[in-house]
Design a protein around this motif. Structure first.
Motif, mmCIF file in Angstrom:
data_model
loop_
_atom_site.group_PDB
_atom_site.id
_atom_site.type_symbol
_atom_site.label_atom_id
_atom_site.label_comp_id
_atom_site.label_asym_id
_atom_site.label_seq_id
_atom_site.Cartn_x
_atom_site.Cartn_y
_atom_site.Cartn_z
ATOM 1 N N SER A 257 49.239 58.809 30.783
ATOM 2 C CA SER A 257 50.068 57.964 31.647
ATOM 3 C C SER A 257 49.671 56.511 31.449
ATOM 4 O O SER A 257 48.497 56.184 31.265
ATOM 5 N N ALA A 258 50.671 55.628 31.474
ATOM 6 C CA ALA A 258 50.453 54.186 31.343
ATOM 7 C C ALA A 258 50.937 53.510 32.613
ATOM 8 O O ALA A 258 52.008 53.837 33.135
ATOM 9 N N SER A 259 50.154 52.553 33.114
ATOM 10 C CA SER A 259 50.436 51.961 34.413
ATOM 11 C C SER A 259 50.346 50.444 34.345
ATOM 12 O O SER A 259 49.755 49.859 33.423
ATOM 13 N N LEU A 260 50.947 49.821 35.367
ATOM 14 C CA LEU A 260 50.866 48.364 35.487
ATOM 15 C C LEU A 260 49.486 47.888 35.927
ATOM 16 O O LEU A 260 49.240 46.679 35.967
ATOM 17 N N ASP A 261 48.591 48.817 36.281
ATOM 18 C CA ASP A 261 47.236 48.410 36.669
ATOM 19 C C ASP A 261 46.351 48.113 35.465
ATOM 20 O O ASP A 261 45.161 47.818 35.635
ATOM 21 N N THR B 78 45.665 50.218 32.808
ATOM 22 C CA THR B 78 44.943 51.366 32.250
ATOM 23 C C THR B 78 45.925 52.397 31.711
ATOM 24 O O THR B 78 47.051 52.525 32.187
ATOM 25 N N VAL B 79 45.465 53.109 30.703
ATOM 26 C CA VAL B 79 46.132 54.314 30.211
ATOM 27 C C VAL B 79 45.155 55.455 30.428
ATOM 28 O O VAL B 79 44.005 55.389 29.975
ATOM 29 N N ARG B 80 45.586 56.481 31.134
ATOM 30 C CA ARG B 80 44.676 57.558 31.513
ATOM 31 C C ARG B 80 45.113 58.871 30.873
ATOM 32 O O ARG B 80 46.306 59.116 30.696
ATOM 33 N N PHE C 189 41.654 54.474 29.109
ATOM 34 C CA PHE C 189 41.743 53.478 28.038
ATOM 35 C C PHE C 189 42.116 52.137 28.665
ATOM 36 O O PHE C 189 43.060 52.042 29.460
ATOM 37 N N THR C 190 41.372 51.114 28.294
ATOM 38 C CA THR C 190 41.636 49.771 28.806
ATOM 39 C C THR C 190 41.686 48.789 27.647
ATOM 40 O O THR C 190 41.253 49.093 26.528
ATOM 41 N N SER C 191 42.205 47.605 27.911
ATOM 42 C CA SER C 191 42.307 46.547 26.915
ATOM 43 C C SER C 191 41.196 45.518 27.138
ATOM 44 O O SER C 191 40.622 45.442 28.238
ATOM 45 N N PRO C 192 40.859 44.723 26.100
ATOM 46 C CA PRO C 192 39.808 43.696 26.283
ATOM 47 C C PRO C 192 40.153 42.697 27.380
ATOM 48 O O PRO C 192 39.274 42.263 28.129
ATOM 49 N N ASN C 193 41.423 42.324 27.477
ATOM 50 C CA ASN C 193 41.865 41.402 28.524
ATOM 51 C C ASN C 193 42.838 42.131 29.443
ATOM 52 O O ASN C 193 43.576 43.013 29.007
ATOM 53 N N PRO C 194 42.876 41.785 30.722
ATOM 54 C CA PRO C 194 43.783 42.471 31.654
ATOM 55 C C PRO C 194 45.248 42.295 31.254
ATOM 56 O O PRO C 194 45.724 41.184 31.033
ATOM 57 N N VAL C 195 45.948 43.413 31.149
ATOM 58 C CA VAL C 195 47.376 43.404 30.795
ATOM 59 C C VAL C 195 48.087 44.442 31.674
ATOM 60 O O VAL C 195 47.449 45.205 32.403
#
Length: 863
Positions: free
Chosen positions: A405-409, A411-413, A426-432
């Motif tokens: 699942s991909a969310s506006l918070d 994260t991809v879980r 899963f997270t990105s180096p910068n908040p997106v």
């Protein structure tokens, strides 16, 4: 491709308001879901949505005592009379005013329906063809404010009404007695409900401020110091009849709940055990025994008010509904366990995905929750609440064992559907903010597109590490899709382009596919050679991957055009500017494409000819915005639509808006807005037999019309035990077995089943209609536990599985409980035979040993 898809079920929403009902057997719950009715079978753990649809949201429902007739009334007072076992509409009726309560009499002869300050008593419709199914018997008058509820006495001769004028009134339908309606006053707030006790010597009433009054009868004779023999009479059969018309009612006892500021919103009474169940505005409910007012049980089930309470026929199960949360609960109060606990998404559903076998559906919503639904039972069996913002995309992988699942918070879980846990984040180096998601067919690589940085992030599922960041788009990434071979990724963006990426190659080749407007959705054809892209102008463009050129175009704006909002200045024919597809999906064979968007229509196109095959209407509910083609000008005023003004609550508590956190006083000027009809996501099942659409009403399932199977015995009227035995005597085994299943009498079933010769079992199993397979296998599984004919039962199971294996495989979700019962029965028989064989083996060894010992003794004696 077949286009005869019919509405099958409604998931994602379990309760939206009005009252819930238990069926007379107490095993099923009827719950209103918008303008439809869902039926939850609590014993077999299945749910279904009845195939009819009302003009507006359902306001009240009533079920006849025998469970055959269901009356549903919408917010405009329009009613449907439904045959519940057959699920067909028998009659339409317009009561012309909103009904706050509707109730059948216990004998089924009358039903009462409230109409503002009055109560109309109608003769209940029968099962025969009638010129007028609804006949008005009489109208009860006397209240000075709206009637809130109505309940019948156990003998069906009297009924009691409760009103906002803080009084209760008793009326009768027996015209043979001289009766003056009695008025019970004494409450200080409007009365929620009032009931007769089982012996009709007490009346219990409960008001909104939390006061419960017990009313006791006092006879005229007692007031005149005579005997009280007038209160009770004896009928022809010797039964005592309580003469309610010969008594006056006095307050015997006043009871108060220990809550001053919390209001009672709903209450019900179970006369057999003298139990009162009260639901409060803070989500608390209590069970109290009267007349002693003993608290048996209290429980908090939510933070929002309880809108409805229902008690089943045995008094063991309690059903509660909360419209603010969309929650439906069935509570067994003696064991303090949940029989049913279901809740839909609090806000809109944004995405939907099928598992590889088509048995599960995953949804992600604006409430940040990911729910997984069983398509066979219709129930949500797991909810993941790890996301802190809206979920925009969900995808299955690993044969349905892993869910992403991909969310506006940001994260991809990844969720493990075997252990039901979030095992990777899963997270990105910068908040997106992630808006789209794609998983390669092997389930090893997951990609997510962003809203703000216009990049695509690529992670490894095994390690959780970020492998690559794909840059190139100059607008938000709206959609992602992997090719079926897994070697290519396609992305759609608001920068008017779709791009293909070679994720695993060394060259990192990128091919831009330029469009005229923003790209909202992309999809790969199952053969991996073609891409479909939906754009903001309502078109769907088909691209050849190898040549990067357009091979076809669908102008879909005119197809999904329709529906006029309440404040639209233009007609629906001219309001096509905002109509477009925001979700598209190919069928499993790639011959057709389905698309949904900001419209009440869902369209299926033929890919080869680009022609429209069929157009489906999501809903005809007038409580939603955008379902009408023409607006009625008489509802429009200078202050807005009258329909909007009528939706406002009449009480202050119903008008106060407390939606903002921390507010206590609220906003009294709040205006309710109607939700707009639309579909945010649509997906075909991998089997191609059904498709699902995430709509404003919920998750709608359309499937091929295969459940309604033709049964030739539906045309027969002379099916009796005698004709069944006669058919068995004439060696018409298939006919006699089907007729026995129609009658469903166990002794007759045993006789016919065991009367089939073993050499005819295979022939009978091959000719058995698919409609009777479930009943046949269920009967074999139950009969196997008690019958000694082991080989006979195994022969039946083998023949049915061989002859109807494909049908059973396609409907394995429906037949799962039968398979479990058969597996259990066969294992038990095997264990019994193994134990018997071991015992016989030991007995034989013992006997042989005894024979050898005797021979040795005889030889020794001869020596």
């Amino acid at each position: 491709m077949k286009s005869s898809y019919k509405f099958s079920n409604l998931l994602g929403t379990v309760y939206t308001g009005a009252n819930v009902l238990f069926t007379p057997d107490g095993n099923s719950v009827l719950s209103p879901v918008g303008n439809r009715v869902s039926m939850f079978d609590l014993v077999n753990n299945t749910s279904c949505t009845l195939p009819f649809e009302m003009r507006k949201n359902i306001d009240r429902m009533a079920l006849s005592p025998n469970g055959t007739l269901l009356v549903t009334v919408d917010k405009d007072g329009r009613a449907l009379l439904i045959n519940l076992p057959r699920r067909v509409v028998l009659h339409h009726m317009n009561f012309k005013t909103r009904a706050r309560a509707i109730q059948f009499s216990p004998d089924g002869k009358y039903f009462a329906i409230t109409s503002d300050k009055t109560v109309n008593i109608w003769k209940a419709p029968g099962h025969t063809r009638e010129f007028a199914p609804f006949v008005l018997y009489f109208t009860a008058l006397g209240h000075h404010d709206a009637v809130t509820n109505v309940n019948w006495s156990p003998d069906s001769r009297f009924f009691i009404t409760s009103s906002k004028d803080m009084t209760c009134r008793i009326f009768t339908v027996d015209r043979s007695i001289d009766f003056v309606p009695a008025s019970l006053s004494g409450h200080r707030d409007y009365i929620v409900n009032a009931w007769f006790s089982a012996d009709m010597k007490n009346i219990y009433s409960i008001s909104r401020d939390g006061s419960l009054f017990q009313w006791k009868n006092s006879t005229y004779a007692a007031m005149h110091e005579d005997s009280d023999t007038e209160m009770v009479e004896v009928d022809e059969d010797g039964n005592e009849i309580v003469r309610v018309d010969k008594v006056k009612w006095r307050i015997q006892k006043k009871n108060y709940f220990n809550s001053t500021s919390i209001k009672v919103t709903e209450a019900q009474f179970f006369a057999a055990s003298n139990l009162v169940v009260a639901g409060f505005a803070n989500g608390l409910f209590g069970i109290y025994e009267v007349p002693n007012f003993t608290t048996i049980h209290t429980l908090s089930i939510s933070q929002k008010k309880i809108d409805t309470v229902a008690i089943n026929v045995t008094g063991e199960w309690l059903a509660f509904g909360s419209a603010a949360l969309g929650q439906l609960l069935v509570w067994e109060w003696q064991s303090e366990t949940y029989v049913l606990k279901q809740q839909g998404h609090y806000y809109d559903i944004n995405s939907v995905s099928y598992s590889g076998d088509g048995q599960s559906l995953a949804t992600g919503g604006d409430d940040g929750k990911v729910k997984v639904w069983n398509t066979a039972s219709g129930f949500c069996f797991v909810t993941f609440s790890e996301h802190s913002s809206g979920v925009n995309a969900v995808e299955f992988a690993k044969q349905g064992q892993v869910l992403f699942s991909a969310s506006l918070d940001g994260t991809v879980r990844a969720f493990d559907l075997v252990r039901y846990r979030n095992f990777r984040t899963f997270t990105s180096p910068n908040p997106v903010q992630f808006t789209s998601l794609a998983v390669d067919p092997s389930g090893e690589i997951v990609c997510a597109g962003t809203m703000d940085t216009f990049e695509i992030y690529v992670w490894s599922v095994q390690t959780g590490k970020l492998l690559d960041i794909l840059a190139g788009h100059t607008g938000p990434i709206s959609s992602l899709a992997f090719s079926p071979t897994g070697m290519m990724l396609v992305s759609g963006s608001w920068d008017h382009s779709a791009r293909t990426w070679d994720v695993f190659g060394r060259t990192k080749s990128i091919e831009p596919l330029v469009h005229q407007t923003e790209v909202l959705a992309v999809a790969f054809k199952p053969d991996g050679k073609e891409i479909a892209a939906a754009t903001l102008d309502g078109n769907i463009t088909f691209w050849d991957i190898q040549e990067a050129n357009i091979v076809g175009t669908v102008d879909g704006r005119k197809d999904i055009m329709g529906g006029r909002k309440k404040d639209d200045r233009t007609s629906s024919d001219n309001a096509a500017s905002g109509k477009c597809f925001n979700s598209i999906c190919y069928t499993a064979d790639g011959t057709s494409l389905i698309g949904s968007g900001t419209s009440k229509y869902i369209c299926i196109y033929d890919v080869a000819s680009s022609f429209l095959i069929k157009k489906f209407t999501i809903s005809k509910n007038l409580s939603l915005d955008g379902t009408q083609e023409m607006l009625n000008s008489k509802y429009m005023t200078e202050f807005g639509s009258l329909e909007e003004l009528e939706d406002e609550g009449s009480d202050r508590e119903e008008r106060v808006d407390l939606s903002l956190p921390g507010t206590r006083s609220g906003d009294l000027s709040v205006r309710n807005t109607r939700p707009e009809i639309k579909s945010k996501a649509v997906r075909f099942s991998p089997t191609g037999r059904s498709w699902a659409a995430a709509t404003t009403d919920g998750l709608m399932i359309y499937s091929l019309d295969e459940d309604i199977l033709f049964d030739p015995f539906d045309l027969e009227i002379d099916i009796t035990p005698e004709t069944v035995i006669e058919a068995l005597g004439e060696k018409e085994y298939l006919k006699s077995l089907c007729m026995a299943f129609r009658l469903n009498e166990k002794p007759l079933l045993h006789t016919v089943f065991e009367g089939v010769p073993p050499d005819s079992v295979d022939l009978v199993a091959r000719g058995m209609p698919e409609k009777y397979l479930f009943k046949l296998l269920t009967f074999v599984g139950m009969h196997m536990e008690t019958s000694p004919h082991i080989e006979f039962h195994l022969l039946w199971v083998t023949s049915v599985m061989t002859a109807h294996g494909r049908y059973l495989r396609d409907h394995r979700g429906q037949f799962q409980p039968v398979f479990r019962a058969l597996h259990k029965g066969v294992n038990r028989v095997r264990d019994d035979i193994a134990t018997l064989c071991d015992s016989n083996q030991y007995t034989l060894k013992y006997l042989l040993n005894q024979q050898a010992i005797a021979a040795r003794k005889e030889a020794a004696m001869q020596e």
